[in-house]
Motif scaffolding. Structure first.
Motif, PDB file in Angstrom:
ATOM      1  N   SER A 124      23.526  42.826  29.942  1.00 26.46           N
ATOM      2  CA  SER A 124      22.264  42.241  28.978  1.00 26.46           C
ATOM      3  C   SER A 124      22.853  41.887  27.499  1.00 26.46           C
ATOM      4  CB  SER A 124      21.286  43.399  28.954  1.00 26.46           C
ATOM      5  OG  SER A 124      21.729  44.478  28.396  1.00 26.46           O
ATOM      6  N   ASN A 125      24.203  41.929  27.430  1.00 25.18           N
ATOM      7  CA  ASN A 125      24.647  41.592  26.252  1.00 25.18           C
ATOM      8  C   ASN A 125      25.622  40.470  26.453  1.00 25.18           C
ATOM      9  OD1 ASN A 125      27.441  42.343  27.172  1.00 25.18           O
ATOM     10  ND2 ASN A 125      27.909  43.751  25.461  1.00 25.18           N
ATOM     11  N   THR A 126      26.076  39.832  25.349  1.00 29.67           N
ATOM     12  CA  THR A 126      26.763  38.732  25.388  1.00 29.67           C
ATOM     13  C   THR A 126      27.804  38.454  24.297  1.00 29.67           C
ATOM     14  OG1 THR A 126      25.232  37.398  23.745  1.00 29.67           O
ATOM     15  CG2 THR A 126      24.703  37.150  26.260  1.00 29.67           C
ATOM     16  N   LEU A 143      31.552  44.545  24.289  1.00 32.09           N
ATOM     17  CA  LEU A 143      31.236  43.722  25.205  1.00 32.09           C
ATOM     18  C   LEU A 143      31.184  44.509  26.838  1.00 32.09           C
ATOM     19  CD1 LEU A 143      31.031  40.861  26.631  1.00 32.09           C
ATOM     20  CD2 LEU A 143      33.544  40.933  26.965  1.00 32.09           C
ATOM     21  N   GLN A 153      35.138  35.780  28.143  1.00 34.80           N
ATOM     22  CA  GLN A 153      34.328  36.136  27.397  1.00 34.80           C
ATOM     23  C   GLN A 153      34.975  36.799  26.035  1.00 34.80           C
ATOM     24  OE1 GLN A 153      30.650  38.230  28.531  1.00 34.80           O
ATOM     25  NE2 GLN A 153      30.506  36.886  30.468  1.00 34.80           N
ATOM     26  N   GLU A 183      20.395  37.197  20.438  1.00 35.66           N
ATOM     27  CA  GLU A 183      21.538  37.217  21.073  1.00 35.66           C
ATOM     28  C   GLU A 183      21.658  37.782  22.476  1.00 35.66           C
ATOM     29  OE1 GLU A 183      22.290  36.979  16.496  1.00 35.66           O
ATOM     30  OE2 GLU A 183      21.107  38.017  18.080  1.00 35.66           O
ATOM     31  N   SER A 184      20.701  38.864  22.727  1.00 35.60           N
ATOM     32  CA  SER A 184      20.807  39.635  23.805  1.00 35.60           C
ATOM     33  C   SER A 184      20.540  38.750  25.174  1.00 35.60           C
ATOM     34  CB  SER A 184      19.876  40.694  23.702  1.00 35.60           C
ATOM     35  OG  SER A 184      19.418  41.418  24.953  1.00 35.60           O
ATOM     36  N   ALA A 185      21.145  39.300  26.055  1.00 36.12           N
ATOM     37  CA  ALA A 185      21.025  38.284  27.441  1.00 36.12           C
ATOM     38  C   ALA A 185      19.642  39.119  28.133  1.00 36.12           C
ATOM     39  CB  ALA A 185      21.979  38.281  28.467  1.00 36.12           C
TER      40      ALA A 185
END
Length: 354
Positions: A22-24, A40, A53, A245-247
């Protein structure tokens, strides 16, 4: 002020939790660029994706960041009868929900940890953090020889000592309130559900390395309280889930501000491993079979198509909506702005950052 983070050139005693899935890179770069330590979550990434990434983060900021991995065996034993039964139950649930998707048996249940660790060494983040088990002493030393600080995750005093004994640079103590997967490795999950503000001073007294607090911290006052109980820094995850910015899926982000404290609990039925999140329709439907489901990462891989389809359909009831106990305190705003708000609150609570 955090001794550990100051040694890295990080201005604030704040770490953004890894939140694999869920982060990017954009979230990590925004947090690091705002003076905290972005992390990350690479637990689900194949080695090349990890490297890609990490490169994206470096292209967006020159500030230090962390990469987190799950310590897992390279291969997994699968009970074929259990697998078939679980697939039937999941497919029946999906059919009832009207989603056009079925479970799949992947080529590999999870990325090979040994390959991920090699990619992490190549990526050379400032910090490497780990959950689900403890590294060997030799692995810790190899990372440190590459200029990478090592942080372990502990849910008990015994686990904190295990990481200290292996030579870790710091240990993140994960209270029972923490969202997402439990990092427990020496105990059954239900035996390591110690509240953060009980675990924190116990762990700080037991080890001679910096202790990072994680679990239910949503604001600067709680960061200050953790510091008073022995924390060198605080790690926040749920607080960043609602950032643009969160996925995290949009339905998940919408559900967080309405999260009722008594509906946040420990869930096994999405991934096969204890994780804290919102109890929803999927959790209730699978509860009668909870003891018969396969362990992580087999179940996690089996439910992945369902979770993707549910996210695409815009509903949260079939998603693994991981969150900490105080999820309703989430504040949707850009990550850099949230860092500033958190540090303003921290300063107002009586500890002005250097």
């Amino acid at each position: 002020m955090s001794v550990f983070l100051r040694s890295l050139g990080v201005a604030h005693p704040l770490i953004q939790a890894p939140m694999s899935g869920s982060n990017t890179p954009a979230l990590v770069a925004a947090v690091s660029g705002a003076g905290a330590l972005g992390s990350l979550g690479a637990g689900y990434l194949e080695p090349q994706a990890l490297l890609d990434q990490a490169a994206q983060i470096r292209a967006a900021t020159d500030r230090p960041f962390a990469i987190n991995l799950f310590v897992l065996p390279d291969d997994f034993v699968v009970d074929e009868a259990q697998l078939a039964m679980t697939r039937r139950r999941l497919d029946a649930l999906v059919a009832c929900e009207g989603l056009d998707v079925r479970t799949e048996v992947p080529a590999r249940w999870a990325p090979r940890f040994s390959d991920q660790l090699a990619a992490l060494r190549e990526a050379r983040p400032a910090v490497a953090s780990f959950a689900f088990d403890v590294l060997a002493t030799a692995q810790v030393r190899e990372l440190q020889a590459s200029g990478i600080r090592v942080v372990g995750t502990a849910t008990s005093v015994a686990e904190a000592r295990a990481w200290a004994d292996r030579g870790a640079d710091a240990v993140c103590v994960q209270g029972a309130e923490a969202g997402g997967h439990r990092g427990t490795f020496l105990h059954a999950a239900e035996e390591a559900m110690v509240g953060l503000f009980a675990l924190l001073p116990l762990a700080a007294a037991a080890v001679d390395i910096p202790v990072i607090a994680a679990g239910g911290i949503m604001g600067g006052r709680a960061m200050r309280a953790a510091e008073l109980l022995g924390a060198d820094a605080s790690q926040l995850g749920t607080a960043f889930l609602a950032c643009p910015e969160s996925a995290a899926a949009e339905a998940w982000k919408r559900d967080l501000p309405q999260a009722q404290d008594h509906r946040v609990g420990t869930i096994y039925s999405f991934s096969g491993r204890a994780a804290r999140g919102l109890n929803n329709r999927f959790v209730e439907a699978m509860q009668p079979f909870a003891g018969e489901l396969p362990p992580y990462p087999i179940l996690n891989a089996l439910t992945a198509p369902l979770r993707r389809a549910a996210a695409a359909a815009g509903g949260g009831d079939l998603l693994s909506e991981w969150c900490g106990q105080a999820a309703a305190l989430v504040r949707p705003m850009p990550a850099a702005a949230l860092v500033r708000v958190l540090m303003d609150e921290y300063a107002a609570a009586g500890c002005t950052p250097a």
